[in-house]
Design an enzyme around this catalytic site. Structure first.
Site, mmCIF file in Angstrom:
data_model
loop_
_atom_site.group_PDB
_atom_site.id
_atom_site.type_symbol
_atom_site.label_atom_id
_atom_site.label_comp_id
_atom_site.label_asym_id
_atom_site.label_seq_id
_atom_site.Cartn_x
_atom_site.Cartn_y
_atom_site.Cartn_z
ATOM 1 N N ALA A 10 40.818 58.670 23.750
ATOM 2 C CA ALA A 10 39.627 57.247 23.627
ATOM 3 C C ALA A 10 39.788 56.592 22.255
ATOM 4 C CB ALA A 10 38.590 58.014 23.057
ATOM 5 N N GLU A 55 38.367 67.565 22.627
ATOM 6 C CA GLU A 55 37.229 66.720 22.424
ATOM 7 C C GLU A 55 36.335 67.224 21.404
ATOM 8 O OE1 GLU A 55 38.528 63.928 25.862
ATOM 9 O OE2 GLU A 55 38.541 66.198 25.190
ATOM 10 N N GLY A 67 40.198 61.292 26.915
ATOM 11 C CA GLY A 67 39.471 60.491 28.107
ATOM 12 C C GLY A 67 41.281 60.082 28.525
ATOM 13 N N GLU A 87 41.502 63.406 31.125
ATOM 14 C CA GLU A 87 40.475 62.489 32.550
ATOM 15 C C GLU A 87 40.996 61.696 33.007
ATOM 16 O OE1 GLU A 87 36.115 64.003 29.875
ATOM 17 O OE2 GLU A 87 37.207 62.070 28.664
#
Length: 698
Positions: A63, A125, A102, A105
Site C-alpha cells: 500500500a 501487515e 496489497g 492481494e
C-alpha cells in the site's frame, strides 16, 4: 492511460504495466490506472488474455503508507480487485522483486500468477499492527491452504518463489516477468483453460474444515511470542473466517477487523515506529549529498562477547572481518564461541546448514593491533575504561590506514575525550552495539565534536547494511538509552527502600510490556559489575551492596535479587532477599509502606521521559522519534506502545509533569522535578510530536 500505468496490446494479449517508482506502491493513481487498464482490456474485443506486470525493480510492494490515516481516494482497492477477479478474460500476474501486502492481494485476485526465481511474496501487515484488508486473509488460505496462510499472515514473513510454486501460489517460475507472463497468458488462451477464481475454490480448506486443529495448532505456534499484541490474534480470526464462512461474509469480517485495528492505538504506535525507523537514518546537520566512505573490510578489536557478536553481524552481511585479540587463548575462545553460536542457529534451522562454515571463513582471527592496516572501519570493543580506550586509539594512529573510520563501542564513555588521543579526531565516532550484538537491532551512532560528516554517513550506512537500525546521538554520559535507563535504575532502587519488593517492581514493568524488569536484568548482567563500579567511585547502595557482600551476584551464582534453580534462568522470589531488605531498612531506621502498582509504573517510566526531554533540549537526540527508536530496538520497549516519547504523548504531558512534581516533593528528590522543556510543553497543551512537526516546518 494514466501517467503511472500503461496499456499495450501485443496482438491478442493486453499488457498492463505499473510504473510508479520506487516500489510501485498502490497509490490512488496506481489503483485508478490498473482499474482503467484492466477495464479497457476487458472491453477490447480483440484481447483474449491480460498480463499485469510492473516496471522497475519490483512488483507492487504494498500500500502507499503515506495515505494511511487520510480520507480514502477512489477507487478503493476492493473495487479494483473485484473488477479483476470477475474478468471474463484470464488475467496473469507476472511478479518480480516483492509482491507484498496489497501487491500480493492484487496478484491473488488474478486468475494465474507467475514469478521470477528471486521474487518474494508476503502479507506483512501484521508488522504495522494491521491485517490484510483487501481479501488477503480470504484468498491466500484458498491458494496455499490455511497452515501456510497462517504462517504468512499471522507471522508476517514473506516466502520465496520456490516455496510459492510448491504450494500453488504461483503456476510457474519465469526468467523475465513481462515476456514470461505473456508466454504463460498465450498458453492459457490456447489451451482454453478455465479461469481459477480463488473466491470460488475451497478445495484447500477441506482438511481444516474437517479438522480445525490443523488451523488452531498453526495459530498457537505463531502467537506464542505475540505477548500484548492485538494484530496477530485478529489476523488469525480473519483466516479462521475463511474456513468457517462463505467468501463474501469472510471478506466482511476481514474488513471489520482491519478497520478496528487501523483506528486502534496499537497500529498507530506500530505505524509510527515504522516511520521513526526510516526517519532515524536521516542525519541532521550533514551537508546535502555527503557520500560515505567505501567499507570493504572491517577490523574489530576484542573477541569477547561484544566483539564476537559485532564480528558475526558483519560476517552475516558478507563483509570480511579481521578480529584482533591480545593473546592466542582469548582469540581461540572467542572464535570457538562464534562457531558454536552459528552451529546452534543452523541446527534450529535459522540459517542454512552451510552458513556457519561460509560465515566463519569471512572472519580472520589475528593477534596484535598492527593487523588493522587493511581495514576501512575499525571498531574497538575492549574493556570499558577510559585509560584502556585511549591507549588503543593512540595505537590506531600508528597502524590504521589514513581515512579509516575509527569507532568505539563504548556504552557511556566520552567519545570527544577518546578522539583526543588520536591525531585524526575527524575519523572518530561511537558505534554502540547492544548485547547480544549479533541479535539486537540497534546501533547508537555517537557523533563527536570533530566527527567528519562523511565518517558519520559511513557509520549510518554500514549499520543499515548489517541489518541494524542506526540512531545518531550526541556525546553525554550514557548517550540516549543508558542515560534514560539510569533514571529508572535510581527509582527502582529507591522503591526497595520504601517497601516495594523486587518481584513487585519487575512484575509491573513486564506487565507494561518490557521483556524484563530492572532487578531480573541486574541479575542477568551480574550485580558485581555495579558493585565494583560503586566501590571505585566511593558510592554506597545499602541493599545492593549487602546482596553482593553475601555473594549474591545474580544468575551466575544462582542467587541475586532472585534465586535460580540449577541450570535454570527462571527468576524465583527469595524470602532471604526480603529478610535482607527488612534488616537493612531496620538498620537505617526506614519505615516500610504499601507501594501501589500505579506508583511503581509512574516512577519507572516518567523519570525516563523527563530525561528524554532534557536530551532533546540539549540536542543529544535530534528528534523525539530517535529516542523512541533507541528504546524500541535497543531495550525491548513494546512496539505497540511506540516508544517512551510517543507513549508520553498518549498519556498526556501535563499529567506526567504534575506527577513528577508530586513525586519530587513526596520523596524529597529534586531530580524528579519536571524538565523545563517538559513543563513548557505541558503548560502549552502540546506534545513531543509537536516538536518534530515544528522542526520539519522550519
Amino acid at each position: 492511460m494514466s501517467e503511472v500505468v500503461k496499456l499495450e496490446r501485443h496482438d491478442n494479449i493486453a499488457v498492463v504495466t505499473v510504473n510508479s517508482p520506487p516500489v510501485n506502491a498502490l497509490s490512488a493513481a496506481v489503483r485508478g490506472g490498473i482499474f482503467d487498464g484492466i477495464k479497457a482490456a476487458i472491453d477490447d474485443p480483440q484481447v483474449q488474455g491480460i498480463v499485469l506486470t510492473c516496471a522497475g525493480r519490483t512488483f507492487i510492494a504494498g500500500a502507499d503508507i503515506t495515505e494511511f490515516g487520510k480520507p480514502p481516494k477512489p477507487p478503493g482497492l476492493a473495487e479494483v480487485l473485484s473488477l479483476m477477479e470477475s474478468s471474463p478474460k484470464p488475467i496473469v500476474a507476472a511478479i518480480h522483486g516483492n509482491a507484498l501486502g496489497g501487491g500480493l492481494e492484487v496478484a491473488l485476485a488474478c486468475h494465474y500468477r507467475v514469478a521470477t526465481k528471486d521474487a518474494k511474496l508476503g502479507l506483512p501487515e501484521v508488522k504495522l499492527g494491521l491485517l490484510p484488508g483487501a481479501g488477503g486473509t480470504q484468498r491466500l488460505p484458498r491458494a496455499v491452504g490455511p497452515e501456510l496462510a497462517v504462517k504468512m499472515i499471522v507471522g508476517g514473513d514473506p516466502i520465496s518463489a520456490e516455496v510459492a510454486l510448491k504450494n500453488g501460489l504461483i503456476e510457474e517460475i519465469v526468467e523475465d516477468p513481462a515476456s514470461g507472463g505473456e508466454a504463460f497468458a498465450r498458453k492459457v488462451v490456447a489451451e482454453k483453460r478455465p479461469l481459477r477464481k480463488l473466491r470460488d475454490d475451497d478445495s484447500k480448506l477441506a482438511a481444516a474444515k474437517a479438522d480445525r486443529s490443523i488451523f488452531t495448532n498453526a495459530v498457537a505456534a505463531l502467537t506464542k511470542k505475540a505477548r500484548g499484541l492485538e494484530a496477530p490474534f485478529a489476523a488469525a480470526d480473519a483466516v479462521g473466517a475463511a474456513i468457517d464462512l462463505p467468501f463474501d461474509e469472510g471478506l466482511k469480517k476481514e474488513r471489520e477487523g482491519f478497520l478496528k485495528l487501523m483506528n486502534g492505538d496499537q497500529s498507530k504506535a506500530q505505524r509510527y515506529a515504522f516511520f521513526a525507523e526510516r526517519e532515524a537514518a536521516k542525519i541532521s546537520g550533514v551537508p546535502e549529498g555527503t557520500k560515505g566512505r567505501n567499507v570493504a573490510r572491517v577490523a574489530i578489536l576484542g573477541a569477547g562477547t561484544m566483539g564476537g557478536g559485532i564480528a558475526m553481524s558483519f560476517a552475516n552481511a558478507g563483509i570480511p572481518v579481521t578480529l584482533v585479540e591480545t593473546g592466542e587463548e582469548q582469540l581461540k575462545r572467542g572464535l570457538g564461541i562464534m562457531q558454536k553460536n552459528y552451529e546452534a542457529t543452523a541446527a534450529r534451522g535459522g540459517i542454512p546448514a552451510d552458513a556457519p562454515a561460509k560465515r566463519m571463513a569471512l572472519i580472520n582471527g589475528v593477534v596484535g593491533i598492527e593487523n588493522v592496516g587493511d581495514a576501512d572501519l575499525v571498531i574497538e570493543a575492549v574493556f570499558e575504561t577510559m585509560a584502556v580506550k585511549k591507549e588503543v586509539f593512540g595505537k590506531l594512529d600508528q597502524y590504521a590506514k589514513p581515512g579509516a573510520v575509527l569507532a568505539s563501542n563504548t556504552s557511556y564513555l566520552n567519545i570527544d575525550e577518546i578522539a583526543q588521543s588520536t591525531k585524526r579526531p575527524q575519523d572518530v565516532l561511537g558505534m554502540h552495539f547492544f548485547s547480544p550484538a549479533n541479535v539486537m537491532k540497534l546501533c547508537e551512532i555517537v557523533r563527536a565534536d570533530k566527527t567528519a560528516p562523511d565518517a558519520l554517513v559511513t557509520a549510518v550506512s554500514i549499520a543499515r547494511k548489517i541489518a541494524k537500525v542506526p540512531a545518531v546521538v550526541g556525546v553525554c554520559d550514557g548517550f540516549v538509552g543508558n542515560r534514560m535507563l539510569a533514571q529508572r535504575g535510581k527509582q527502582s532502587e529507591k522503591l526497595l527502600f520504601e517497601g516495594a519488593l523486587p518481584q513487585q517492581v519487575d512484575a509491573v514493568v513486564t506487565k507494561f510490556g518490557m521483556p524484563m524488569g530492572p532487578f531480573a536484568m541486574g541479575d542477568l548482567a551480574g550485580l558485581d559489575i555495579g558493585w565494583r563500579s560503586r566501590k571505585d567511585r566511593g558510592i554506597k547502595s545499602e541493599i545492593a551492596d549487602a546482596l553482593c557482600e553475601a555473594g549474591r551476584f545474580g544468575q551466575k551464582t544462582g542467587k541475586g535479587y532472585y534465586k535460580y534453580e540449577q541450570g535454570s534462568r527462571a527468576a524465583l522470589p527469595d524470602p532471604e532477599v526480603e529478610k535482607l531488605i527488612d534488616e537493612t531498612l531496620l538498620r537505617l531506621g526506614r519505615k516500610k509502606r504499601v507501594v501501589s502498582d500505579d506508583e511503581i509504573l509512574e516512577r519507572m517510566m516518567y523519570p525516563m521521559i523527563n530525561e528524554g526531554a532534557k536530551i532533546l533540549a540539549e540536542g543529544i537526540a535530534a528528534r523525539p522519534s530517535d529516542i523512541d527508536v533507541v528504546w524500541l530496538y535497543g531495550y525491548g520497549w513494546p512496539i505497540y506502545r511506540g516508544g517512551p516519547m510517543f507513549w508520553a504523548d498518549t498519556v498526556g504531558l501535563k499529567h506526567i509533569a504534575d506527577r513528577l512534581a508530586f513525586y519530587a516533593k513526596e520523596t524529597n528528590d529534586p531530580s524528579l522535578e519536571p524538565a523545563p522543556l517538559l513543563r513548557r510543553l505541558a503548560d502549552e497543551g502540546k506534545t513531543f510530536a509537536s516538536l518534530a512537526a515544528a522542526s520539519k516546518a522550519a
